[in-house]
Scaffold this active site. Structure first.
Site, PDB file in Angstrom:
ATOM      1  N   SER A 142       0.859  -1.189   0.000  1.00 56.83           N
ATOM      2  CA  SER A 142       0.000   0.000   0.000  1.00 56.83           C
ATOM      3  C   SER A 142       0.889   1.230   0.000  1.00 56.83           C
ATOM      4  O   SER A 142       2.055   1.177   0.408  1.00 56.83           O
ATOM      5  CB  SER A 142      -0.882   0.007   1.257  1.00 56.83           C
ATOM      6  OG  SER A 142      -1.479   1.268   1.464  1.00 56.83           O
ATOM      7  N   TYR A 155      -2.638  -0.364  10.234  1.00 53.98           N
ATOM      8  CA  TYR A 155      -2.639  -0.747   8.824  1.00 53.98           C
ATOM      9  C   TYR A 155      -1.285  -0.473   8.188  1.00 53.98           C
ATOM     10  O   TYR A 155      -0.728  -1.324   7.484  1.00 53.98           O
ATOM     11  CB  TYR A 155      -3.743   0.001   8.090  1.00 53.98           C
ATOM     12  CG  TYR A 155      -3.840  -0.324   6.615  1.00 53.98           C
ATOM     13  CD1 TYR A 155      -4.362  -1.539   6.193  1.00 53.98           C
ATOM     14  CD2 TYR A 155      -3.409   0.586   5.648  1.00 53.98           C
ATOM     15  CE1 TYR A 155      -4.458  -1.845   4.841  1.00 53.98           C
ATOM     16  CE2 TYR A 155      -3.500   0.288   4.302  1.00 53.98           C
ATOM     17  CZ  TYR A 155      -4.024  -0.925   3.905  1.00 53.98           C
ATOM     18  OH  TYR A 155      -4.101  -1.228   2.558  1.00 53.98           O
TER      19      TYR A 155
END
Length: 258
Positions: A142, A155
């Site tokens: 990501s 995250y």
């Protein structure tokens, strides 16, 4: 045909929806036999039906990537049918919060899926790749693994680990003809995004969708099929000289916001 995956077998985790579904459809269209590992078996079966409607080959497997025994059993079952050529570690979960608002249970859940899940699947497939004299692993990282993003503490931690696992695997197994790369998507328009907006901003869905779209310098969210096309290239023989690299696909988010 360029980027052909004919006669190749690909395992895609979380392939029942979103980016994983697009990767599954794209790989099957290019000739791969696709095995979808997903906790949502109904979604996985629906993706299989779409693939078969296009004369592709696919199977759905109920799988919890955080459960090593479950993963090993499924990988071994697939390996008994055909040699495994490609693993796409796409399954993952998100979390919003700072370190103060992140509970221990949140950390454990994200670790188990986003980190341990990648470890479990990669470890199982590497054993098969070594038997077959090579293979490809593609991990979905990501932009949060590359730059700081507000309210994404847990995250970001897990996706940073995915990125460093990618580098380690590429380094350790280059002599075994195993390539390992990562993709770092920015915000991509998936059912997850729509659900997030509906849950957190009821009555303001259109307004928030536009606001989130504008956080990408290019002025819109990415499309799942755009990520799938990059995944196809990196898993194809045309990318045979590429390993140990992270590819942002983010509408300029990293380079133009840093």
């Amino acid at each position: 045909m360029k980027f052909s995956l004919a006669k190749k077998t690909a395992i895609i985790t979380g392939g029942g929806s979103g980016i994983g579904k697009s990767i599954s459809l794209t790989f099957a269209a290019q000739g791969a036999e696709v095995h979808i590992l997903d906790l949502n078996i109904e979604a996985a079966k629906e993706t299989v039906l779409e693939i078969e409607a296009g004369n592709g080959r696919a199977q759905a497997h109920l799988c919890d990537v955080a459960n090593q025994k479950n993963v090993n059993e499924i990988i071994q079952k697939i390996a008994q049918q055909s040699s495994i050529d490609i693993l796409v570690n796409n399954a993952g979960i998100a979390h919003v919060g700072t370190i103060e608002t992140t509970e221990e249970a949140d950390m454990d859940k994200l670790y188990n899926v986003n980190i341990k899940g990648v470890y479990n699947c990669a470890k199982a497939c590497i054993s098969e790749f070594k038997k077959n004299k090579g293979g490809v692993i593609l991990n979905l990282a990501s932009v949060a693994s590359c730059v700081g993003i507000s309210d994404r503490f847990a995250y970001s931690m897990t996706k940073g680990a995915v990125l460093t696992m990618t580098y380690s695997i590429a380094k350790d197994y280059i002599k075994d003809n195993i390539r390992c790369n990562a993709i770092a998507p920015g915000r991509v328009h998936t059912p997850f995004v729509d659900g997030f907006i509906q849950k957190n901003y009821p009555g303001k869905e259109d307004e928030m969708f536009e606001a989130l779209s504008k956080t990408q310098p290019i002025g819109r969210m990415g499309k799942p099929e755009e990520v799938a096309n990059l995944a196809l290239f990196l898993c194809s023989d045309e990318a045979g000289f590429i390993t140990g690299i992270n590819y942002p696909i983010d509408g300029g988010f990293i380079s133009l916001n840093s």
